[in-house]
Design a protein around this motif. Structure first.
Motif, PDB file in Angstrom:
ATOM      1  N   VAL A 175      25.640  60.241  58.750  1.00 36.65           N
ATOM      2  CA  VAL A 175      24.624  61.282  58.933  1.00 36.65           C
ATOM      3  C   VAL A 175      24.494  62.133  57.664  1.00 36.65           C
ATOM      4  CG1 VAL A 175      23.900  63.266  60.319  1.00 36.65           C
ATOM      5  CG2 VAL A 175      25.060  61.350  61.408  1.00 36.65           C
ATOM      6  N   TYR A 234      21.133  62.279  68.433  1.00 36.99           N
ATOM      7  CA  TYR A 234      21.548  61.762  67.112  1.00 36.99           C
ATOM      8  C   TYR A 234      20.500  62.107  66.052  1.00 36.99           C
ATOM      9  CZ  TYR A 234      24.468  58.419  64.400  1.00 36.99           C
ATOM     10  OH  TYR A 234      25.325  57.827  63.514  1.00 36.99           O
ATOM     11  N   LYS A 276      15.885  55.708  61.663  1.00 36.60           N
ATOM     12  CA  LYS A 276      17.029  54.849  61.359  1.00 36.60           C
ATOM     13  C   LYS A 276      18.134  54.992  62.397  1.00 36.60           C
ATOM     14  CE  LYS A 276      18.518  55.019  57.041  1.00 36.60           C
ATOM     15  NZ  LYS A 276      19.426  55.545  56.011  1.00 36.60           N
ATOM     16  N   VAL A 277      18.402  56.239  62.837  1.00 34.50           N
ATOM     17  CA  VAL A 277      19.554  56.442  63.719  1.00 34.50           C
ATOM     18  C   VAL A 277      19.231  56.281  65.206  1.00 34.50           C
ATOM     19  CG1 VAL A 277      20.650  57.993  62.059  1.00 34.50           C
ATOM     20  CG2 VAL A 277      19.309  58.959  63.946  1.00 34.50           C
ATOM     21  N   PRO A 290      16.938  66.248  58.226  1.00 31.19           N
ATOM     22  CA  PRO A 290      17.320  67.430  57.444  1.00 31.19           C
ATOM     23  C   PRO A 290      16.383  68.610  57.676  1.00 31.19           C
ATOM     24  CG  PRO A 290      16.956  65.486  56.049  1.00 31.19           C
ATOM     25  CD  PRO A 290      16.396  65.178  57.386  1.00 31.19           C
ATOM     26  N   VAL A 309      22.476  70.291  56.702  1.00 29.98           N
ATOM     27  CA  VAL A 309      22.296  70.403  55.256  1.00 29.98           C
ATOM     28  C   VAL A 309      21.363  71.562  54.918  1.00 29.98           C
ATOM     29  CG1 VAL A 309      20.409  68.689  55.206  1.00 29.98           C
ATOM     30  CG2 VAL A 309      21.767  69.078  53.156  1.00 29.98           C
ATOM     31  N   LEU A 333      18.553  64.657  65.929  1.00 29.75           N
ATOM     32  CA  LEU A 333      18.572  66.084  65.604  1.00 29.75           C
ATOM     33  C   LEU A 333      19.560  66.361  64.471  1.00 29.75           C
ATOM     34  CD1 LEU A 333      17.291  66.035  68.494  1.00 29.75           C
ATOM     35  CD2 LEU A 333      18.313  68.267  68.842  1.00 29.75           C
ATOM     36  N   TYR A 334      20.662  65.598  64.464  1.00 27.76           N
ATOM     37  CA  TYR A 334      21.621  65.732  63.373  1.00 27.76           C
ATOM     38  C   TYR A 334      21.103  65.055  62.105  1.00 27.76           C
ATOM     39  CZ  TYR A 334      25.349  67.531  66.346  1.00 27.76           C
ATOM     40  OH  TYR A 334      26.118  68.325  67.172  1.00 27.76           O
ATOM     41  N   ALA A 335      20.389  63.934  62.283  1.00 28.31           N
ATOM     42  CA  ALA A 335      19.993  63.133  61.131  1.00 28.31           C
ATOM     43  C   ALA A 335      18.865  63.776  60.336  1.00 28.31           C
ATOM     44  CB  ALA A 335      19.572  61.737  61.588  1.00 28.31           C
ATOM     45  N   HIS A 372      14.975  69.628  60.720  1.00 29.78           N
ATOM     46  CA  HIS A 372      14.966  70.113  62.109  1.00 29.78           C
ATOM     47  C   HIS A 372      13.617  69.866  62.782  1.00 29.78           C
ATOM     48  CE1 HIS A 372      18.721  72.046  61.044  1.00 29.78           C
ATOM     49  NE2 HIS A 372      18.111  72.613  60.026  1.00 29.78           N
ATOM     50  N   SER A 431      19.401  49.128  63.080  1.00 28.29           N
ATOM     51  CA  SER A 431      19.686  49.983  61.925  1.00 28.29           C
ATOM     52  C   SER A 431      20.444  51.237  62.351  1.00 28.29           C
ATOM     53  CB  SER A 431      18.386  50.356  61.201  1.00 28.29           C
ATOM     54  OG  SER A 431      17.681  51.327  61.942  1.00 28.29           O
ATOM     55  N   SER A 432      20.620  51.433  63.659  1.00 28.19           N
ATOM     56  CA  SER A 432      21.334  52.620  64.138  1.00 28.19           C
ATOM     57  C   SER A 432      22.816  52.328  64.363  1.00 28.19           C
ATOM     58  CB  SER A 432      20.717  53.108  65.446  1.00 28.19           C
ATOM     59  OG  SER A 432      21.539  54.093  66.032  1.00 28.19           O
ATOM     60  N   ASN A 467      18.132  49.098  68.457  1.00 33.02           N
ATOM     61  CA  ASN A 467      17.874  49.393  67.046  1.00 33.02           C
ATOM     62  C   ASN A 467      19.058  49.024  66.153  1.00 33.02           C
ATOM     63  OD1 ASN A 467      17.016  50.315  64.625  1.00 33.02           O
ATOM     64  ND2 ASN A 467      16.800  52.452  65.214  1.00 33.02           N
ATOM     65  N   TRP A 509      25.905  68.381  70.094  1.00 31.77           N
ATOM     66  CA  TRP A 509      27.143  67.685  70.433  1.00 31.77           C
ATOM     67  C   TRP A 509      28.299  68.670  70.537  1.00 31.77           C
ATOM     68  CZ3 TRP A 509      26.973  62.728  66.865  1.00 31.77           C
ATOM     69  CH2 TRP A 509      25.918  61.916  67.309  1.00 31.77           C
TER      70      TRP A 509
END
Lengths: 311, 217
Positions: free
Chosen positions: A136, B137, B109-110, B143, A305, B139-141, B145, A80-81, A78, A4
């Protein structure tokens, strides 16, 4: 890690801006922004197109969806998204905002429910732009409850600025309501406090070490110049000082006009407030520069993370 | 008099504004709670269901990369968007990792288009590239990769635990290719008694409950 960049940042900004513009005109219509306001139309006109344009930009950030656009319709699937919620919220808001804009254009009274539903959807749109990032967990810097608060306040502030700018250029009737300055002072002040809370939470360590590394990028490292110059100085502190001065000036001129012997000075104060109306255009622009910078910085400072290394 | 009137008006409008703001805050907060509630429900539910997972023993790994090569040969993914990688550190640490088929998959989920499904029978997380719009989305969610956007298609793809091979009775290619049995698989109920994925700088396993354990040497 994700890809992004500018398009998403601009989309988040336009989403907030359109929502804020709608809410500005809504507030003006309901008498919240003073009696002689001219902000009761411009925001309605631009809100739908701005959010629609932002959503349109989003399509160009897609991979396979750009080549096979029929796949995009599945983005409603979805529940849940948060992105799916956003698709619903944005679609509904764009729809309602265009209808409301049409009523205002035709100078017809729109059904009260429509305006309120639009306002609710506008707030949801602004909140959604923050929620998209805030949920996220893979990006600790985003994963904060304060994120949607910052985005909503910034949306209201940039929306008010845009509507004021448009009203200045396109409305015949000009008005400089003290209430608008007070509201904007409150919004900019709240945004500064929310940002302070946002960084305080990160540096308290509750979101882990990676969130601090992201925050460092903004405060002291590669993104520090746009952060301090464009967001903090130009976008927030500058307008804060200006609105503070202006609202003091309004108080003074009200006091003066109440004393019978001071008419001359009161007139002068009114004249200077008209002059400051021009200056306020500059600060309206500055607020919007700050709003766009905020979205860009938040998107660019995202660190995963886990950096993909072991050891 | 006029001052009074102004205050009256503002009080009413302030209340109206307050109601709107309250509703918006409720809209903002409730979904967060919903997501969290859903999370706890699914994690409880998935714990009861069968979940297979990978087991990696660093002490047995000879860093031959056979697992990665077998996967690439079979599924032809682009080199810089791998399904499986052999991670190495300067200190000599090593880890072979792919998608971890998490008990609480953040990707699923995302994903707005529901390209991800988690199989009831064994907990494998399968991503259908033909549904993917490439929003990024997930790819960010994730942890770890695990999902990558393939350049050629613009769609995400990732390890699916060779579910077709597993359904036809044989094992995943990576595990079959490992000469030292450093990489194996098993039921997470058993594997989680031996270890977890709290391994040398990897993210906290509580985020998604990965179905993989890594035993450090």
């Amino acid at each position: 890690m994700g890809h992004w960049g500018w398009l998403i940042a601009i989309y988040l900004f336009l989403g907030g801006l359109g929502a804020g513009a709608y809410l500005t005109s809504f507030a003006a219509e309901k008498g919240l922004l003073g009696k002689t306001t001219n902000l009761n139309r411009a925001g309605y006109y631009v809100s739908g197109p701005l959010v629609a344009f932002g959503a349109f930009l989003l399509i160009f950030d897609l991979g396979q969806g750009l080549k096979k656009p029929w796949l995009i319709i599945n983005m409603f699937l979805n529940f849940s998204s948060v992105m799916t919620w956003g698709i619903y919220i944005l679609s509904a808001f764009i729809f309602v905002a265009f209808i409301k804009g049409y009523f205002v254009w035709k100078k017809k009274q729109a059904p009260g429910v429509l305006s309120y539903v639009g306002a609710l959807l506008a707030l949801s749109t602004a909140a959604y732009t923050g929620m998209l990032l805030a949920v996220v967990e893979g990006v600790p810097f985003w994963n904060s409850y304060i994120m949607p608060v910052v985005f909503v306040v910034s949306a209201l502030s940039t929306g008010l600025s845009l509507t004021s700018l448009l009203a200045h250029f396109f409305e015949k009737h000009q008005a400089h309501e003290a209430r608008v300055t007070q509201v904007h002072l409150g919004l900019v002040g709240t945004e500064i406090l929310a940002l302070v809370a946002f960084f305080a939470l990160i540096y308290s360590g509750s979101q882990g070490a990676v969130a601090k590394v992201s925050a460092n990028l903004l405060l002291t490292e590669s993104l520090a110049i746009p952060f301090w110059l464009l967001l903090i100085v130009i976008g927030l502190v500058g307008p804060l000082v200006y609105y503070l001065q202006l609202s003091r000036g309004y108080k003074k001129s009200t006091l003066l006009s109440e004393e019978p012997g001071m008419h001359g000075e009161a007139k002068q104060a009114t004249r200077s407030s008209a002059k400051s109306g021009k200056l306020s255009l500059l600060f309206d622009g500055a607020v919007m520069v700050g709003g766009l910078t905020l979205r860009c910085l938040i998107v660019f400072a995202a660190l995963p993370v886990w950096n993909g290394q072991i050891g | 008099m006029s001052q009074n009137k102004r205050i009256n008006l503002s009080r009413r409008t302030v209340i109206k504004g307050g109601v709107l703001l309250g509703t918006a805050v409720a809209i903002g907060l409730n979904p967060m709670k919903l997501v969290q509630a859903e999370e706890t429900v699914t994690s409880v539910a998935t714990n009861a269901k069968k979940q297979i997972g990978f087991s990696y023993d660093e002490g047995k790994c000879i860093k031959c990369k056979a697992c990665v090569l077998a996967c690439q040969e079979t599924y032809k993914w682009e080199k810089d968007t791998p399904w499986r990688t052999l991670l190495r550190s300067k200190k000599g640490d090593v880890l072979s990792m792919s998608c971890n088929h998490c008990a609480d998959p953040a990707c699923a989920k995302v994903c707005p288009v529901k390209a991800y499904t988690k199989r009831e029978s064994d907990g494998i997380v399968i991503q259908d590239s033909s549904k993917c719009v490439g929003c990024g989305y997930c790819l960010y969610a994730c942890p770890y990769h695990a999902p990558h956007i393939q350049k050629k298609t613009g769609a995400v793809s990732k390890c699916h635990f060779c579910y077709e091979l597993q359904d036809s009775g044989s094992g995943p290619r990576c595990i079959g290719a490992c000469p030292t049995q450093a990489l194996t698989m098993g039921d997470m109920k058993e594997l989680s008694k031996i270890g977890n994925l709290d391994f040398k700088g990897l993210p906290n396993p509580n985020i998604t409950n990965p179905s993989m354990i890594a035993i450090p040497k």
